[in-house]
Design a protein around this motif. Structure first.
Motif, PDB file in Angstrom:
ATOM      1  N   TYR A 313      10.309 -21.953 -38.619  1.00  0.00           N
ATOM      2  CA  TYR A 313      11.536 -22.585 -38.128  1.00  0.00           C
ATOM      3  C   TYR A 313      11.427 -24.097 -38.329  1.00  0.00           C
ATOM      4  O   TYR A 313      10.338 -24.673 -38.229  1.00  0.00           O
ATOM      5  N   VAL A 335      17.189 -24.943 -37.866  1.00  0.00           N
ATOM      6  CA  VAL A 335      17.791 -24.882 -36.532  1.00  0.00           C
ATOM      7  C   VAL A 335      18.410 -26.247 -36.235  1.00  0.00           C
ATOM      8  O   VAL A 335      17.724 -27.266 -36.215  1.00  0.00           O
ATOM      9  N   ASP A 342      18.846 -29.624 -26.732  1.00  0.00           N
ATOM     10  CA  ASP A 342      19.158 -28.602 -27.737  1.00  0.00           C
ATOM     11  C   ASP A 342      17.874 -27.982 -28.277  1.00  0.00           C
ATOM     12  O   ASP A 342      17.779 -26.764 -28.454  1.00  0.00           O
ATOM     13  N   LYS A 345      16.248 -25.618 -25.760  1.00  0.00           N
ATOM     14  CA  LYS A 345      16.984 -24.352 -25.686  1.00  0.00           C
ATOM     15  C   LYS A 345      16.671 -23.478 -26.895  1.00  0.00           C
ATOM     16  O   LYS A 345      16.500 -22.262 -26.783  1.00  0.00           O
ATOM     17  N   ALA A 346      16.596 -24.103 -28.072  1.00  0.00           N
ATOM     18  CA  ALA A 346      16.276 -23.351 -29.287  1.00  0.00           C
ATOM     19  C   ALA A 346      14.867 -22.762 -29.209  1.00  0.00           C
ATOM     20  O   ALA A 346      14.633 -21.609 -29.592  1.00  0.00           O
ATOM     21  N   GLU A 349      14.711 -19.603 -27.204  1.00  0.00           N
ATOM     22  CA  GLU A 349      15.151 -18.424 -27.951  1.00  0.00           C
ATOM     23  C   GLU A 349      14.087 -17.981 -28.953  1.00  0.00           C
ATOM     24  O   GLU A 349      13.854 -16.779 -29.156  1.00  0.00           O
ATOM     25  N   ILE A 350      13.431 -18.949 -29.569  1.00  0.00           N
ATOM     26  CA  ILE A 350      12.398 -18.625 -30.558  1.00  0.00           C
ATOM     27  C   ILE A 350      11.232 -17.893 -29.902  1.00  0.00           C
ATOM     28  O   ILE A 350      10.752 -16.878 -30.417  1.00  0.00           O
ATOM     29  N   THR A 355      16.682 -14.579 -31.519  1.00  0.00           N
ATOM     30  CA  THR A 355      17.102 -15.734 -32.310  1.00  0.00           C
ATOM     31  C   THR A 355      18.464 -15.590 -32.984  1.00  0.00           C
ATOM     32  O   THR A 355      18.830 -16.414 -33.815  1.00  0.00           O
ATOM     33  N   ASP A 357      21.393 -16.146 -31.959  1.00  0.00           N
ATOM     34  CA  ASP A 357      22.371 -17.203 -31.669  1.00  0.00           C
ATOM     35  C   ASP A 357      21.825 -18.606 -31.857  1.00  0.00           C
ATOM     36  O   ASP A 357      22.412 -19.587 -31.390  1.00  0.00           O
ATOM     37  N   LEU A 358      20.709 -18.735 -32.564  1.00  0.00           N
ATOM     38  CA  LEU A 358      20.191 -20.069 -32.848  1.00  0.00           C
ATOM     39  C   LEU A 358      21.214 -20.890 -33.630  1.00  0.00           C
ATOM     40  O   LEU A 358      21.820 -20.381 -34.584  1.00  0.00           O
ATOM     41  N   LYS A 360      22.839 -22.854 -36.391  1.00  0.00           N
ATOM     42  CA  LYS A 360      22.497 -22.829 -37.799  1.00  0.00           C
ATOM     43  C   LYS A 360      22.944 -24.105 -38.513  1.00  0.00           C
ATOM     44  O   LYS A 360      23.907 -24.752 -38.125  1.00  0.00           O
TER      45      LYS A 360
END
Length: 365
Positions: A313, A335, A342, A345-346, A349-350, A355, A357-358, A360
């Motif tokens: 990522y 990402v 931000d 939050k990413a 999820e990772i 993932t 809704d990461l 893009k």
């Protein structure tokens, strides 16, 4: 000599002549290529990149790699063959020399500027991480630099704390220029400052500096391309006092683009658990004291360098997304981030593996 042989010989000689000419012809271009990546959670040259003392820290696994770009030096004269090869290569980028070294900037000047930007990015990374954690940081406005042969030379010094200008309290660096430009060139402006030596002594002794001095400076006329205005020849910045020690040990790196990854590394070290969940995350981006992520140069070279090291990522500043998305290395997921929040939050999820809704990056941004 048979005609076919003569033609081949002539063609060979012409090719050799063209290659020789290409080597001799100098062109006004410079090269960018992927540079090293360094895990902010790990070690570099045998010592931890992030060294925190005076506060409880936590072990962190995975990678939060900052990325770099290699560039040819300011005095390097590229030849035509090198330029053509660079244009054809996938892992390098040929750009006008002035893009990297504008206004005839020397190698020494560029190195000094990059070092100053790198130092400032470290400070902002610390502030942004601690603010995100709710840890108070004391800040004040200082003289960052004094221009040689300017009205301020010899009167103000780098590190002086600016308390007020003409009796108006200074709260942020931008206030200084606003107050100075209220004057006409040739008028006097009065700075109230805590001298840099006094401030340094107070910090070392763990006390608050109170000794101030008034400095009167006669303004001059600006000589840049903008509207003529009054100047004194300084740039203002921000300095901080942290409640515990945070050292970033990374030599031979310059510029402000590692700010985001430093801030995330600091945050990870100061919180239990792993931000990445053991995943290999790389990224780039400047960061300010409030956690705003800014764009950088050479993002396409940085994504190649990150993927070559195994990154899965890549945290990408929103303003670099369109450029990065044009040619993303296979196996690397961009990402999009605009703030440290931000990015956090990413990362959540990772590490959870969810993932879908990461945010893009696309060629439109």
């Amino acid at each position: 000599m048979p005609r076919r042989t003569a033609t081949m010989l002539a063609s060979t000689l012409m090719l050799i002549a063209l290659l020789c000419a290409g080597v001799l012809i100098r062109v006004p271009y410079a090269e960018m290529s992927p540079g090293p990546t360094v895990n902010t959670l790990g070690e570099h040259d045998g010592e931890p990149v992030l060294q925190i003392s005076g506060r409880k820290t936590y072990a962190a696994s995975g990678h939060l790699n900052m990325t770099t770009v290699r560039v040819t030096s300011a005095d390097y004269q590229m030849n035509l063959v090198e330029a053509v090869y660079g244009w054809l290569a996938h892992d390098s980028k040929i750009v006008p020399h002035d893009t990297l070294y504008p206004d005839g900037k020397t190698e020494e000047q560029s190195t000094q500027e990059n070092a100053e930007e790198f130092s400032q990015s470290q400070e902002s990374a610390k502030v942004a991480a601690l603010k995100e954690l709710g840890i108070p940081v004391k800040s004040w406005v200082i003289v960052s630099t004094v221009v040689k042969d300017s009205p301020a030379e010899g009167k103000l010094h780098a590190g002086d704390v600016i308390k007020d200008v003409d009796g108006t309290t200074v709260k942020q660096p931008a206030d200084v220029a606003k107050l100075v430009t209220k004057h006409k060139p040739g008028e006097q402006v009065v700075f109230t400052v805590i001298p840099a030596k006094e401030q340094a002594a107070a910090e070392k002794a763990g006390r608050t500096a109170t000794k101030t001095e008034k400095v009167t400076i006669t303004t001059a006329t600006s000589h840049d391309s903008g509207e003529k205005r009054a100047i004194v020849g300084i740039s203002a910045g921000t300095d901080h006092t942290f409640p515990f020690s945070i050292d970033i040990k990374l030599a031979d790196v310059g510029g402000p683009s590692a700010g985001l990854m430093f801030s995330l590394g600091i945050y990870d070290k100061l919180t239990p658990g792993d931000l990445t969940g053991g995943k290999f995350v790389a990224g780039t981006g400047t960061i300010d004291d409030d956690g705003k992520v800014g764009p950088i140069g050479g993002v396409d070279m940085k994504t190649i360098g990150a993927r070559n090291q195994g990154a899965q990522y890549f945290l990408t500043p929103a303003d670099n997304c369109a450029e990065a998305a044009k040619d993303t290395p296979s196996g690397l997921r961009l990402v999009k981030v605009d703030t440290i929040d931000d990015a956090l939050k990413a990362l959540k999820e990772i590490r959870s593996g969810d993932t879908a809704d990461l945010p893009k990056c696309t060629t439109k941004g």
